[in-house]
Design an enzyme around this catalytic site. Structure first.
Site, mmCIF file in Angstrom:
data_model
loop_
_atom_site.group_PDB
_atom_site.id
_atom_site.type_symbol
_atom_site.label_atom_id
_atom_site.label_comp_id
_atom_site.label_asym_id
_atom_site.label_seq_id
_atom_site.Cartn_x
_atom_site.Cartn_y
_atom_site.Cartn_z
ATOM 1 N N ASP A 283 0.727 -1.294 -0.182
ATOM 2 C CA ASP A 283 -0.089 0.125 0.108
ATOM 3 C C ASP A 283 0.838 1.273 0.172
ATOM 4 O O ASP A 283 0.511 2.124 -0.804
ATOM 5 C CB ASP A 283 -0.713 0.059 1.344
ATOM 6 C CG ASP A 283 -1.751 -1.121 1.167
ATOM 7 O OD1 ASP A 283 -2.111 -1.634 -0.026
ATOM 8 O OD2 ASP A 283 -2.666 -1.302 2.193
ATOM 9 N N HIS B 11 -4.793 -9.641 7.552
ATOM 10 C CA HIS B 11 -4.463 -10.557 6.479
ATOM 11 C C HIS B 11 -3.882 -12.019 7.046
ATOM 12 O O HIS B 11 -3.941 -12.912 6.135
ATOM 13 C CB HIS B 11 -3.369 -10.462 5.160
ATOM 14 C CG HIS B 11 -3.567 -8.897 5.030
ATOM 15 N ND1 HIS B 11 -2.841 -7.871 5.149
ATOM 16 C CD2 HIS B 11 -4.697 -8.348 4.288
ATOM 17 C CE1 HIS B 11 -3.225 -6.774 4.642
ATOM 18 N NE2 HIS B 11 -4.356 -6.841 3.945
ATOM 19 N N GLY C 163 -30.911 -26.816 18.699
ATOM 20 C CA GLY C 163 -29.828 -27.678 19.763
ATOM 21 C C GLY C 163 -29.750 -27.013 21.192
ATOM 22 O O GLY C 163 -28.766 -27.247 21.663
#
Length: 567
Positions: free
Chosen positions: A111, A220, A394
């Site tokens: 970037d 990431h 459940g």
């Protein structure tokens, strides 16, 4: 890995086209993956343009923040990949006028390089351009110098401060200065419970062992400060808040803004628990949370986990955070009070009456019997959860455990006589058990309490009448009949058998055993029934093959009572 996409190579363009189609105030560049405001004034009249972007996969960032008072444009790279310098330059040229542009860049190498190169090319074309780098990740503070820290979710707050400054007509230098000052007062740290899976990939980006988490990871999936054992949310959040507060040197009495951010697969339920813990931890440090946000603001695809961002604020920064803004993903910050607002109940539904308390007191066998029921419900939790999960959500096992908790917490005053006991139990169950089980059981027990009013030592026949009345109340409340595959398929045969045996003069233990036998037969029969009521009805024949969880639960507590009656 299953994802709702078309071609993995086109996911970013498809996503941006969807945003532009959905939002008339957004436009999409024809030849670049850039979202831009479609309502910008002519170039000569434009204020400073505020742009941001980076790899995709962090939605709603960055395109979700394009709009008045926020970003002028957002540049989207491929998933977790920086956009090209040409794409960034295209965004600058379409969004900026003579006032110039501020580029807000998360501190990742790709970037910084591509946005930096685009800024140089823009300046060469006569567009004044400033870069603001956000490096808010405090996790690796002991191993990475501040200038090399990653930029993560706190970047969203910098977007807002810069957008407000631009909308107020400030100069390029002033907008950049306010954005940099906000970034300098910002700290963020995250925790992941698992990895994200890229579109088109066959497996997640990394693997955590069972019961393991990653503290301080990047958006990431980059490694964090450590892998650790899973801990309660309050413990994790306290550690994250302590790290941010110490790194940012936050002093008691200061005001802060808090951003609780989900990483993509974290439920709103979990985020609310995290927000609760974060507010408590900040208040525990005598910090005033002046503004707060909770939700998904800058994610990592489908990663389970969250991050916390804390920004030191003053009057000017608060004014910028509060300034009007319109974008798909932005909403005004909340203003938490100094403490949780607790509102007392206005009515008391306590069941005991003066007449009831005057009873002779129940023999110890009653307490022993209910204690056995409590144990049986706890032991049956895994079985009931599994059965309920086949046809519902459940939660039956957990509901029955909450019922056991209610039994164990009955006060001493509840044991005055049968009616008082059942009334106290009914009200305890209605408070303890949510969903359908709570109202059904509470209604039945309260109906039985009325049936036994004034009876200190009920006979088997009187108990059978009370049981029958309770079962009838469940049918009235829910509208079910035998054959609908519900708890009534166990309860109604049991009530009939109990009543018949008691009427024939059989002792309590034998009469109850016959009731249990009938309940077990009824519960077993539900395995071949097509459900007609409740969530299971939505599944039709897919719910068949296993007995109904509610009917099985009846047999478990009835069996516990049978054992006690026999002894």
């Amino acid at each position: 890995m299953k994802k709702l996409i078309n071609d993995p190579r086109r996911v970013v363009r498809d996503m941006l086209e969807g945003l532009a189609d959905f939002s008339p105030h957004l436009g999409l560049l024809a030849d670049e993956n850039v979202i831009v405001r479609s309502d910008l004034p002519p170039p000569a009249a434009r204020p400073v343009a505020v742009l941001s972007g980076g790899g995709s996969g962090h939605e709603p960032a960055h395109a979700g923040y394009v709009g008045p008072g926020l970003l002028s444009a957002a540049v989207a790279g491929d998933v977790f990949t920086s956009p090209s310098a040409d794409a960034v330059l295209g965004a600058i040229r379409i969004a900026a006028g003579p006032a110039g542009a501020v580029l807000i860049v998360k501190n990742y190498t790709g970037d910084r390089l591509n946005f930096g190169l685009a800024a140089e090319m823009a300046r060469a074309k006569g567009i004044p351009t400033e870069i603001v780098v956000v490096a808010d990740d405090v996790a690796l503070r002991h191993s990475v110098e501040p200038a090399r820290r990653r930029g993560i979710a706190g970047t969203v707050l910098v977007h807002k401060v810069a957008g407000a400054a631009a909308a107020a007509g400030l100069t390029l230098a002033e907008v950049a200065q306010r954005a940099r000052a906000a970034a300098d007062e910002l700290g963020t740290m995250g925790v992941a419970l698992g990895a994200a899976t890229l579109p088109g990939a066959s497996q997640p980006g990394f693997v955590l062992a069972e019961g393991e988490i990653e503290l301080g990871l990047g958006i990431h999936g980059e490694p964090g400060v450590e892998r650790a054992a899973m801990q309660p949310a309050d413990t994790l959040v306290a550690a994250i808040v302590a790290t941010i507060a110490e790194d940012r040197a936050l002093a008691p009495g200061e005001r802060v803004a808090l951003l609780v951010n989900g990483l993509g697969a974290t439920t709103p339920l979990e985020l609310a628990i995290v927000a609760r813990a974060a507010l408590a931890a900040l208040r525990g440090r005598d910090l005033m949370v002046a503004r707060a946000w909770c939700g998904n603001f800058l994610t990592a695809l489908d990663m389970p986990g969250c991050s916390l961002s804390v920004m030191r604020v003053d009057d000017a920064r608060l004014e910028a955070l509060d300034a009007p803004a319109e974008a798909l993903a932005w909403r005004p910050g909340e203003r938490p009070g100094p403490a949780r607002s607790m509102i007392a109940a206005t009515t008391d539904m306590a069941p005991a009456t003066s007449a009831a308390i005057q009873g002779t007191g129940l023999p110890p066998a009653w307490q022993t019997a209910l204690a056995a029921v409590s144990r049986a419900l706890r032991e049956a939790e895994p079985e009931l959860a599994a059965l309920d999960g086949k046809a519902g959500d459940g939660d039956l096992g957990a509901s029955m455990v909450r019922g056991a908790d209610a039994i164990d917490a009955l006060p001493a005053s509840a044991w005055a006589n049968p009616s008082t006991l059942l009334a106290a139990l009914g009200h305890a169950l209605r408070r303890a058990i949510a969903g359908s089980s709570g109202p059904f059981y509470a209604t039945a027990v309260l109906r039985g309490a009325r049936q036994l009013a004034g009876i200190d030592a009920p006979t088997a026949a009187e108990l059978a009448q009370a049981f029958d009345a309770g079962v009838a109340s469940i049918a009235e409340l829910g509208g079910a009949v035998v054959g609908d595959r519900t708890m009534l398929d166990a309860l109604r045969p049991a009530a009939d058998a109990f009543g018949a045996a008691a009427a024939a003069g059989q002792p309590l233990a034998q009469a109850w055993q016959q009731a249990l036998d009938a309940a077990e037969a009824g519960a077993a029969a539900t395995a071949s029934m097509r459900p007609r009521l409740g969530r299971a009805a939505y599944l039709g024949e897919r719910a068949m093959g296993a007995p109904d969880g509610g009917a099985v639960a009846v047999t478990r507590w009835m069996a516990a009572l049978a054992t006690e009656a026999g002894s």
